[in-house]
Write an enzyme that holds these catalytic residues in place. Structure first.
Site, PDB file in Angstrom:
ATOM      1  N   PHE A 231       0.814  -1.226   0.000  1.00  0.00           N
ATOM      2  CA  PHE A 231       0.000   0.000   0.000  1.00  0.00           C
ATOM      3  C   PHE A 231       0.842   1.267   0.000  1.00  0.00           C
ATOM      4  O   PHE A 231       0.350   2.341   0.324  1.00  0.00           O
ATOM      5  CB  PHE A 231      -0.976   0.003   1.191  1.00  0.00           C
ATOM      6  CG  PHE A 231      -1.730  -1.290   1.351  1.00  0.00           C
ATOM      7  CD1 PHE A 231      -2.627  -1.701   0.374  1.00  0.00           C
ATOM      8  CD2 PHE A 231      -1.518  -2.100   2.451  1.00  0.00           C
ATOM      9  CE1 PHE A 231      -3.302  -2.909   0.497  1.00  0.00           C
ATOM     10  CE2 PHE A 231      -2.196  -3.309   2.574  1.00  0.00           C
ATOM     11  CZ  PHE A 231      -3.090  -3.709   1.599  1.00  0.00           C
ATOM     12  N   GLY A 461       0.618  -9.220  -3.138  1.00  0.00           N
ATOM     13  CA  GLY A 461      -0.631  -9.846  -2.722  1.00  0.00           C
ATOM     14  C   GLY A 461      -1.704  -9.556  -3.744  1.00  0.00           C
ATOM     15  O   GLY A 461      -2.872  -9.894  -3.572  1.00  0.00           O
ATOM     16  N   ALA A 504       1.268  -4.447 -13.481  1.00  0.00           N
ATOM     17  CA  ALA A 504       0.684  -5.246 -14.570  1.00  0.00           C
ATOM     18  C   ALA A 504       1.029  -4.633 -15.924  1.00  0.00           C
ATOM     19  O   ALA A 504       1.466  -5.338 -16.852  1.00  0.00           O
ATOM     20  CB  ALA A 504      -0.833  -5.338 -14.402  1.00  0.00           C
ATOM     21  N   ARG A 628      -7.895  -3.546 -20.549  1.00  0.00           N
ATOM     22  CA  ARG A 628      -8.274  -4.954 -20.562  1.00  0.00           C
ATOM     23  C   ARG A 628      -8.020  -5.579 -19.194  1.00  0.00           C
ATOM     24  O   ARG A 628      -6.994  -5.318 -18.558  1.00  0.00           O
ATOM     25  CB  ARG A 628      -7.423  -5.677 -21.617  1.00  0.00           C
ATOM     26  CG  ARG A 628      -7.829  -7.092 -21.877  1.00  0.00           C
ATOM     27  CD  ARG A 628      -7.468  -7.465 -23.306  1.00  0.00           C
ATOM     28  NE  ARG A 628      -7.471  -8.894 -23.522  1.00  0.00           N
ATOM     29  CZ  ARG A 628      -6.407  -9.574 -23.933  1.00  0.00           C
ATOM     30  NH1 ARG A 628      -5.266  -8.948 -24.164  1.00  0.00           N
ATOM     31  NH2 ARG A 628      -6.494 -10.858 -24.133  1.00  0.00           N
ATOM     32  N   THR A 634      -8.506 -11.603  -9.644  1.00  0.00           N
ATOM     33  CA  THR A 634      -7.576 -10.769  -8.878  1.00  0.00           C
ATOM     34  C   THR A 634      -7.858  -9.283  -9.116  1.00  0.00           C
ATOM     35  O   THR A 634      -7.686  -8.469  -8.208  1.00  0.00           O
ATOM     36  CB  THR A 634      -6.102 -11.105  -9.205  1.00  0.00           C
ATOM     37  OG1 THR A 634      -5.891 -10.980 -10.612  1.00  0.00           O
ATOM     38  CG2 THR A 634      -5.754 -12.511  -8.765  1.00  0.00           C
ATOM     39  N   GLN A 638      -8.718  -6.497  -6.306  1.00  0.00           N
ATOM     40  CA  GLN A 638      -8.023  -5.218  -6.166  1.00  0.00           C
ATOM     41  C   GLN A 638      -9.010  -4.070  -5.994  1.00  0.00           C
ATOM     42  O   GLN A 638      -8.834  -3.205  -5.141  1.00  0.00           O
ATOM     43  CB  GLN A 638      -7.135  -4.958  -7.384  1.00  0.00           C
ATOM     44  CG  GLN A 638      -5.850  -5.739  -7.351  1.00  0.00           C
ATOM     45  CD  GLN A 638      -5.043  -5.384  -6.135  1.00  0.00           C
ATOM     46  OE1 GLN A 638      -4.567  -4.272  -5.994  1.00  0.00           O
ATOM     47  NE2 GLN A 638      -4.917  -6.320  -5.220  1.00  0.00           N
ATOM     48  N   VAL A 703      -4.519  -1.527 -11.639  1.00  0.00           N
ATOM     49  CA  VAL A 703      -5.783  -1.589 -10.909  1.00  0.00           C
ATOM     50  C   VAL A 703      -5.599  -1.476  -9.394  1.00  0.00           C
ATOM     51  O   VAL A 703      -6.546  -1.490  -8.638  1.00  0.00           O
ATOM     52  CB  VAL A 703      -6.557  -2.863 -11.322  1.00  0.00           C
ATOM     53  CG1 VAL A 703      -5.795  -4.112 -10.924  1.00  0.00           C
ATOM     54  CG2 VAL A 703      -7.960  -2.906 -10.771  1.00  0.00           C
ATOM     55  N   GLY A 704      -4.365  -1.298  -8.937  1.00  0.00           N
ATOM     56  CA  GLY A 704      -4.139  -1.304  -7.488  1.00  0.00           C
ATOM     57  C   GLY A 704      -4.787  -0.166  -6.735  1.00  0.00           C
ATOM     58  O   GLY A 704      -5.269  -0.330  -5.621  1.00  0.00           O
ATOM     59  N   GLU A 705      -4.784   1.015  -7.322  1.00  0.00           N
ATOM     60  CA  GLU A 705      -5.128   2.197  -6.538  1.00  0.00           C
ATOM     61  C   GLU A 705      -6.471   2.834  -6.877  1.00  0.00           C
ATOM     62  O   GLU A 705      -7.078   3.500  -6.042  1.00  0.00           O
ATOM     63  CB  GLU A 705      -4.000   3.222  -6.650  1.00  0.00           C
ATOM     64  CG  GLU A 705      -2.804   2.742  -5.853  1.00  0.00           C
ATOM     65  CD  GLU A 705      -1.515   3.453  -6.170  1.00  0.00           C
ATOM     66  OE1 GLU A 705      -1.131   4.314  -5.389  1.00  0.00           O
ATOM     67  OE2 GLU A 705      -0.892   3.146  -7.197  1.00  0.00           O
TER      68      GLU A 705
HETATM   69 MO1  MOS Z   1       1.508   2.727  -4.059  1.00  0.00          MO
HETATM   70  S1  MOS Z   1       0.859   4.097  -2.666  1.00  0.00           S
HETATM   71  O1  MOS Z   1       1.747   3.739  -5.418  1.00  0.00           O
HETATM   72  O2  MOS Z   1       3.050   2.240  -3.489  1.00  0.00           O
END
Ligand code: MOS
Length: 738
Positions: A231, A461, A504, A628, A634, A638, A703-705
């Site tokens: 994070f 993760g 990704a 895509r 997963t 996310q 797609v993480g944030e």
């Molecule tokens: Mo994430 S807050 O861009 O490491």
């Protein structure tokens, strides 16, 4: 096609059975335990650090202090001062020494015997303390960003405008990954270092340790097979990594050093406090005429992070001819802040998307309608087209799935609780850091093609282990079981940081480039075949054959070409000299022509308790456009995870400090409230799933944030809809609704 499938994590079984090895558990024989001694004083000067009782304690092997700490001048980041370099104290939690003993318990006990004598001054912990003044630079000299278009002040003088002005506040939040940061360091002689580290970037950590200890980067190896969440708090090169390595050298044996949960609150950053003054002005038609977004953000004297509240939000989200985005920093005597999931955009979208809701109400307009009217058809700053953008569909599909058209005032649940519906836009820029990857293709014993792809990337993760297999399989026209994907080791081809939601897309780009090199090699052995004369990007792998992209009748068995290569192994690796983390360099001018960003929309329902106004999030629909979708399962996780963190941000997360001591008072998982399962409803996540092939050959963006952006505003907007109370100060705890 393997890309797009909801493949389960390939390391999932290992994780749920406890077999997966995380950094601190590294199987290193003879490792001792390091425990960090921290300052309990926030401001002052150490006059004496007495360790005499420590060495006499059972099991103690060594004590690392400023006196025997090697001088480190490079490599560290996050905190601008070198580890153990300074006797002045600038925050509570500052590292003062590391005690190394044969067991963790011995090290913990001995660490309690370190006597620190210090001249103490009174700290400033609040940004609004009158002793704090505004600055425009952080400690390494970087200036706060600003963005301007037109002239906001004169635009606001136009007659007939509807103007909303309000100030929003977000508190300090702390990342609380399940796995606290940890480093295990082992030296082989004086010039070879192996480290198991919980990191968002094995290549970066390798480079940092090499610089710090003056080692050849090839003699530093960083392993990180699994990360229990990052994070943002595992992105910078925080002091504990260097302390672990220095302690291991001093002790003459490997050292395991894990931060405690308490130490996580001061040793690897936090999301800084922000105060954001917003002014939005629109005509009767709802079109924005001016947007002002002036942020004051918390900083510290050793800080290198700037929380860019307005840059990824007000600057880019809506078309407005007049814009003023500014930031100032205020230094307090707290540990330095850092990136935390959607840094800038998470607090910034709370302010902007709350203000948009206030404007919609002032205009008596539906909040979705207001956003459609102000949709930025091109990048607002310079008119560049978006590579792809499907935000309007996100609003439409989200509204449908949520049944937004049934929204009415004064809705009640069967149990009598007030119901509120709110929405907000989500957005996060698309990044891919430059990096390298290698693909090896050969014939397996059963005569089938097998591929091994590798990159010094890491899985926080998020699913990187799995999507790497899927992307490689698709690029080579193979099935998932024909592919092995390797990451988590700095000995693999240098790759980018897992930050900025770039993993990704970065891997897609570098695996695509490696695949092209592989094709080049195969084509150089294809003189007498139907694909002779084709360039790599004019061919595709399909069903074990290399085929002309525009003429399926021209093809050759890959096995036939492999047989012509002496080693019978074809290897492709893209530019190993590609610079890392430089952002723009790898786009080849593409970013001059196009703007790349992901977008989405959140729709939220809340229930308000009566008579005690507890806020329960009862329904969430999130529709996002991330190009895509590589793995439906997963990717969904996310987005849902981002929403969960957004619910925590909206309703509970806040790190509090004692004004007298400058210490965090809720630095544990009992007192720092975060979402648990009972706080989280079913989250309906939908994707647009249209490829962005300008960005990389897979067509994916990160797609993480994006999942967290806008969520706090959507919840605040829903709370207003239910109660008529506009809460502009996070978290929305029930005392603010009484
Ligand atoms: Mo994430 S807050 O861009 O490491």
């Amino acid at each position: 096609m393997v890309v797009g499938k909801p493949l389960s994590r390939i390391e999932g079984r290992e994780k749920v059975t406890g077999a997966a090895v995380y950094a601190v558990e590294a199987l290193v024989p003879g490792a001792a335990y390091g425990v960090i001694v921290q300052s309990t004083i926030a401001k002052g000067t150490v006059t004496d650090l007495d360790t005499s009782a420590v060495m006499a304690a059972p099991g103690v092997i060594a004590v690392l202090t400023p006196d025997n700490m090697p001088k480190v001048t490079e490599g560290f980041s996050g905190d601008s001062r070198a580890p153990l370099s300074d006797s002045s104290l600038v925050f509570a939690g500052q590292h003062l020494a590391v005690v190394v003993a044969d067991t963790l318990e011995h090290a913990q006990y001995a660490a309690s015997l370190v006597r620190v004598v210090a001249a103490e001054e009174s700290p400033t912990v609040s940004m609004t303390d009158e002793r704090v003044s505004d600055t425009l630079t952080v400690s390494d000299g970087e200036e706060v960003p600003e963005a301007r278009r037109g002239d906001v002040a004169s635009a606001l003088n136009q007659p007939g405008l509807t103007i909303v002005s309000a100030t929003y506040h977000t508190p300090v939040e702390t990342h609380n990954p399940m796995e606290p940061s940890a480093t295990v360091a082992a030296w082989d002689g004086d010039d070879k270092l192996t480290v198991w580290d919980s990191t968002q970037g094995v290549s970066r950590t390798r480079d940092a340790l090499a610089k710090a200890f003056g080692l050849d980067p090839d003699n530093v190896r960083v392993f990180c097979p699994h990360v229990g969440g990052g994070f943002g708090c595992k992105g910078e090169q925080w002091h504990h990594k260097f302390l672990a390595a220095a302690a291991a050298r001093l002790a003459g044996r490997p050292v395991r050093l894990a931060l405690t949960r308490q130490q996580m609150f001061t040793s690897c950053g936090h999301r800084p406090e922000t105060e954001q003054a917003m002014t939005l002005a629109a005509g009767d038609d709802g079109k924005l005429v001016a947007v002002r977004h002036a942020s004051i953000v918390q900083s510290s004297s050793t800080n290198t992070h700037i929380e860019r509240c307005g840059m990824g939000t007000s600057r880019v989200l809506y078309a407005t001819p007049n814009l003023g985005v500014t930031h100032v920093l205020r230094e307090v005597d707290l540990a330095p802040p850092t990136w935390m999931r959607a840094p800038g955009e998470a607090p910034g979208s709370f302010a902007l998307e709350s203000a948009m809701d206030e404007l919609a109400i002032a205009l008596k307009m539906d909040p979705v309608e207001l956003r459609l009217i102000n949709h930025a058809d091109s990048f607002p700053e310079d008119g560049r087209p978006w590579s792809t953008k499907h935000l309007k569909e996100c609003y439409r599909i989200g509204a449908e799935r949520f049944r937004w058209s049934r929204r009415e005032p004064n809705m009640r649940a069967p149990d009598g609780r007030a119901i509120g519906w709110g929405m907000a836009t989500a957005s996060y820029p698309a990044w891919r850091w430059s990096g390298t990857a290698r693909i090896r293709l050969s014939l397996g014993e059963d005569g089938r093609l097998v591929a091994v792809s590798s990159a010094a990337s890491q899985d926080l993760g998020t699913g990187t282990w799995t999507i790497g297999v899927q992307m490689t399989a698709d690029l080579l026209g193979l099935t998932a079981d024909q592919v092995t994907f390797e990451i988590g080791d700095s000995g693999l081809p240098r790759s980018g940081l897992s930050g900025g939601s770039a993993t990704a897309a970065g891997l897609a780009h570098s695996l695509g480039a490696a695949c092209n090199e592989l094709k080049r090699l195969l084509l150089s052995h294809a003189e007498d075949t139907p694909v002779h004369g084709l360039r790599p990007n004019e061919t595709v792998f399909t069903g074990g054959r290399l085929v002309a992209a525009d003429d399926a009748s021209r093809s050759v068995q890959v096995a036939e070409l492999l047989a012509r290569i002496p080693s019978r192994i074809a290897e492709g690796m893209n530019n190993p000299d590609a610079p890392l983390e430089t952002g723009d360099v790898d786009y080849g001018g593409l970013r001059d022509k196009y703007a790349f960003s992901s977008f989405g929309a959140h729709f939220v329902e809340v229930l308000i308790g009566d008579p005690v106004p507890t806020v329960t999030v009862s329904r969430v629909v999130s529709v996002v456009d991330i190009g895509r979708v590589v793995n439906l399962k997963t990717a969904r996780s996310q987005v849902a995870g981002g929403v969960v963190m957004g619910i925590g941000m909206a309703l509970m997360e806040e790190t509090r400090y004692d004004r007298r001591t400058g210490r965090p008072v809720n630095d544990n998982l009992a007192d720092y409230a975060m979402c648990v399962n009972s706080d989280v409803p079913q989250i309906d996540v939908a994707f647009i799933d249209e490829p962005d092939y300008l960005f990389n050959p897979i067509g994916c963006r990160g797609v993480g944030e994006i999942g967290i952006t806008g969520v706090a505003a959507a919840i605040a907007n829903a709370v207003f809809h239910a109660t008529g109370r506009r809460i502009r100060d996070l978290p929305i705890t029930l005392d603010k609704l009484l």
